[in-house]
Enzyme design. Structure first.
Site, PDB file in Angstrom:
ATOM      1  N   LEU A   1      28.174  33.383  45.453  1.00  0.00           N
ATOM      2  CA  LEU A   1      26.998  33.288  44.358  1.00  0.00           C
ATOM      3  C   LEU A   1      27.390  32.036  43.438  1.00  0.00           C
ATOM      4  O   LEU A   1      28.745  31.580  43.283  1.00  0.00           O
ATOM      5  CB  LEU A   1      27.372  34.535  43.465  1.00  0.00           C
ATOM      6  CG  LEU A   1      27.018  35.794  43.910  1.00  0.00           C
ATOM      7  CD1 LEU A   1      26.996  37.011  42.941  1.00  0.00           C
ATOM      8  CD2 LEU A   1      25.389  36.071  44.541  1.00  0.00           C
TER       9      LEU A   1
ATOM     10  N   LYS B   1      30.850  42.294  37.774  1.00  0.00           N
ATOM     11  CA  LYS B   1      31.283  41.390  39.032  1.00  0.00           C
ATOM     12  C   LYS B   1      32.823  41.645  38.943  1.00  0.00           C
ATOM     13  O   LYS B   1      33.456  41.539  38.402  1.00  0.00           O
ATOM     14  CB  LYS B   1      31.108  39.972  38.986  1.00  0.00           C
ATOM     15  CG  LYS B   1      31.566  39.058  40.182  1.00  0.00           C
ATOM     16  CD  LYS B   1      31.258  37.661  40.035  1.00  0.00           C
ATOM     17  CE  LYS B   1      31.402  36.931  41.485  1.00  0.00           C
ATOM     18  NZ  LYS B   1      32.731  37.301  42.018  1.00  0.00           N
TER      19      LYS B   1
ATOM     20  N   CYS C   1      72.612  38.625  18.607  1.00  0.00           N
ATOM     21  CA  CYS C   1      71.338  38.480  18.259  1.00  0.00           C
ATOM     22  C   CYS C   1      70.840  37.317  17.411  1.00  0.00           C
ATOM     23  O   CYS C   1      71.604  36.699  16.760  1.00  0.00           O
ATOM     24  CB  CYS C   1      71.043  39.579  17.260  1.00  0.00           C
ATOM     25  SG  CYS C   1      69.502  39.750  16.417  1.00  0.00           S
TER      26      CYS C   1
HETATM   27  O1  I6G Z   1      30.328  38.291  45.464  1.00  0.00           O
HETATM   28  C1  I6G Z   1      29.700  38.787  45.073  1.00  0.00           C
HETATM   29  C2  I6G Z   1      29.888  39.828  44.216  1.00  0.00           C
HETATM   30  C3  I6G Z   1      28.868  40.610  43.599  1.00  0.00           C
HETATM   31  C4  I6G Z   1      28.344  38.831  45.531  1.00  0.00           C
HETATM   32  C5  I6G Z   1      27.212  39.745  45.050  1.00  0.00           C
HETATM   33  C6  I6G Z   1      27.784  40.629  44.011  1.00  0.00           C
HETATM   34  O2  I6G Z   1      26.842  41.391  43.712  1.00  0.00           O
HETATM   35  C7  I6G Z   1      27.076  42.556  42.916  1.00  0.00           C
HETATM   36  N1  I6G Z   1      26.240  39.819  45.751  1.00  0.00           N
HETATM   37  C8  I6G Z   1      25.666  38.710  46.461  1.00  0.00           C
HETATM   38  C9  I6G Z   1      24.395  38.726  46.980  1.00  0.00           C
HETATM   39  C10 I6G Z   1      26.612  37.965  46.989  1.00  0.00           C
HETATM   40  N2  I6G Z   1      28.044  37.859  46.549  1.00  0.00           N
HETATM   41  C11 I6G Z   1      26.151  36.942  47.930  1.00  0.00           C
END
Ligand code: I6G
Length: 677
Positions: free
Chosen positions: A89, A124, A417
């Protein structure tokens, strides 16, 4: 388009240099699972390269790392060619960048307003991207992302992960279904694994991501099977012989119905406003989630719109990762000092070249103890990766050995100490080294007073850590009780203390005199006597004299007190100094109401474990915690099978989902208020 400038030799050289660096760090990260620099540093290099290539398109080559996803896989695992590339992403690091993402999408979709587009938002996770392949519902293959085109075959290892179904359930899944998602380790799993590794004398992991990566990429899948790995699905790859639903949110529902785990925090949101609202909410709850996350992912919800938007170089145009400020950073160790805590424990602290981590400038990091220093093999002069999670004191995650200078200095715990010159001792079987000076040691005295004043002890607002340091250093106080004899004149003479704040300090001290027996005992700072034990002591004995006179046998009648804590309590009250401080405190007017007859044993909540999640409307979470503790209940930070009740307020976190999964009784605010009454 930017104005085209002439390419100079210096620019060509910088582009080549950046490509080499990005390739090298990709290899460390993706292939070896052993990054040398934090993600934020890598992102900086990558972005600089992207920017130069954008400015000078004639320099773009097909083998530039901006044109593909990662690096080549290791040879030990078999290779899997992805039928549909596994992309990564694009990242956004600010609200403006997210707004830009929304605007680009709205322009391409011919929408006037990005706030009319529907998105999904989800955390994420900080793990590893994996593609799972199902044929006629049967799990047939798992592959890592690798370079996006070709990954590693980790089927045997992924087969051992309990949350990956080996056979799909339900109906309607396509003949071929590739589920893409994240393999990760929960915080709880990570702590348990590290504890086990420590007991075995084996290597421990710096963070859950490293633990997940190290566990998945084991050639012996029996080792992977012993590791607490988990999986959440978030997307799809190849689909044959069937169709998925037309929206991302519905696809995730389909996944769930087929037995594939999906992050419970996924939400449908409207427009970029909705995305940013979601980000703010998750940022606040980040530390309470069961797993570590490094940002939030937004995706256009309608698959037809996703298809219209398509891809650009290495990433889909319809999704973006809105990253949190970095939690890791690279810096160097200027010195290693030793701090002495309230109970005399000597803690080595790394003094750092100042560095920004997660929006805060960090100058110190804890090194815990001598064993940790040896485990990390950290030396003065080393380049290190600093890790900071929430409000926790930053720690050194690892040393970048490749950058070790010729001359580094080894650290050794001192024999005396550093604060009072007393001998130090290390008890057999303990990691900690302690100063033997007791309250003759000014550092122990200061920290004892700071604990006495803290919010959940005597709650003396206005006499904070800096003021305590000044008061002890100037010889105005020697112990916590001396604070109650301070005069306005003494206070007004201190640095940064105007007449008005001297008055505020005196007022706060006066107010703190009215307390509870439990708070008072907790405030004394007896070793291993936390809030719950202090309350048990207060409830069991009813008054201070009885506690002070109790022997070890009597103390062990109190719930949760075993022989070690009992011995600490007896030893504390035996010391003349402690007896004198208590006498002075009582003489100064510290008092508490008579403890009512033990409610605990009669209370139906006694011994029950509660977890509180979400915001309450009628009180603060801390207030409810106090009430529950007063009724003999325990309040825990995480849900497990030992939890009796989960109290759920507005916008609860993943604890709510976990409680539902484990079948734990859920109470809303009315429910808990009724129960307390
Ligand atoms: O690396 C990624 C983490 C989380 C992702 C992702 C994601 O969706 C919650 N979604 C996509 C479409 C891609 N990488 C390519």
């Amino acid at each position: 388009m930017p104005a085209s400038k002439a390419v100079t030799q210096a620019i060509v050289e910088r582009v080549n240099d950046l490509r080499q660096q990005v390739n090298y760090h990709n290899y460390r990260y993706y292939v070896l699972d052993n990054p040398e620099i934090p993600d934020a540093e890598f992102d900086k290099l990558f972005r600089e390269l992207q920017a130069l290539e954008h400015q000078f398109p004639e320099l773009i080559t097909s083998d530039s790392p901006t044109q593909r996803v990662g690096a080549a896989p290791l040879k030990e695992f078999g290779e899997v060619r992805h039928a549909i590339p596994m992309l990564s992403l694009a990242n956004a690091f600010s609200e403006e960048e997210v707004q830009g993402f929304g605007k680009r999408i709205a322009d391409m979709l011919k929408h006037k307003d990005p706030d009319h587009i529907e998105f999904t938002a989800e955390p994420k996770l900080d793990g590893l991207a994996i593609s799972l392949r199902y044929e006629k519902g049967r799990f047939t293959q798992a592959a890592t992302r690798g370079d996006g085109e070709t990954g590693e075959d980790v089927t045997q290892n992924v087969r051992t992960i309990h949350s990956v179904p080996l056979q799909l359930v339900g109906k309607g899944y396509p003949d071929v279904l590739e589920v893409r998602g994240e393999v990760f380790m929960s915080r709880e799993g990570f702590y348990a694994l590290n504890k086990k590794q420590q007991q075995l004398g084996a290597k421990t992991f710096a963070n859950p991501r490293n633990a997940a990566a190290g566990s998945l990429r084991q050639l012996d899948s029996a080792i992977t099977a012993s590791r607490p790995l988990e999986f959440f699905g978030y997307g799809f790859g190849e689909i044959k012989g069937g169709k998925l639903a037309p929206h991302q949110s519905e696809i995730l529902e389909q996944f769930k119905s087929w037995g594939i785990r999906v992050c419970p925090e996924v939400k449908k949101v409207r427009g970029i406003k909705g995305c940013l609202h979601y980000y703010a909410n998750i940022s606040e709850r980040r530390e309470q989630l069961d797993y570590e996350i490094d940002g939030v992912v937004y995706k256009v919800n309608a698959i037809a719109q996703q298809e219209e938007l398509g891809f650009v170089s290495r990433a889909p145009r319809w999704a973006i990762a809105h990253k949190f400020p970095a939690q890791e950073a690279l810096t160097t160790i200027k010195a290693i000092d030793v701090q002495v805590g309230r109970t005399g424990i000597l803690t080595p602290v790394a003094r750092l070249e100042p560095v920004e981590v997660g929006g805060v400038t960090v100058t110190n990091a804890t090194l815990h103890n001598q064993d940790e220093i040896e485990r990390l093999d950290v030396r003065v002069g080393d380049t290190v990766i600093i890790y900071r999670a929430g409000d926790v004191i930053p720690k050194v995650a690892s040393v970048v050995k490749e950058r070790r200078p010729r001359h580094t200095t080894l650290f050794k715990m001192p024999d005396k100490c550093p604060e009072c010159g007393s001998d130090v001792e290390r008890v057999e079987g303990e990691a900690a080294t302690r100063c033997t000076g007791g309250l003759a040691c000014p550092a122990q005295r200061k920290n004892t007073i700071k604990h006495f004043n803290s919010r959940r002890a005597m709650d003396i607002e206005g006499v904070g850590d800096k003021l305590v340091d000044q008061l002890v250093d100037k010889g105005l106080i020697e112990d916590a009780a001396d604070q109650y004899t301070l005069t306005r004149e003494q206070l007004a003479g201190l640095e940064r203390m105007a007449e008005k704040s001297a008055g505020n300090v005196l007022h706060a001290l006066e107010k703190s005199k009215k307390t509870t027996l439990a708070r008072f005992i907790y405030a004394l700072g007896i070793r291993d006597v936390g809030e719950a034990t202090a309350l048990n002591l207060a409830q069991h004995f009813g008054d201070l004299d009885a506690i002070m006179e109790a022997n070890e046998e009597a103390l062990q009648q109190v719930p949760d007190i075993g022989p070690i804590v009992a011995a600490h309590i007896v030893s504390f009250f035996k010391q003349k100094h402690n007896q004198q401080v208590i006498k002075k405190l009582l003489k100064a007017g510290v008092h508490w109401p008579q403890v009512s007859q033990p409610i605990r044993s009669e209370s139906k909540l006694a011994g029950k474990t509660f977890v509180i999640t979400g915001a309450l409307a009628t009180m603060k979470r801390d207030e409810l915690k106090d009430k529950l503790i007063a009724l003999g209940a325990k309040v825990s930070g995480s849900v497990s099978k030992n939890t009796d009740y989960v109290v759920v307020g507005a916008e609860p976190g993943s604890k709510f989902d976990k409680a539902q999964k484990l079948g734990i009784e859920i109470l809303d605010e009315d429910g808990i208020l009724r129960l307390i009454k």
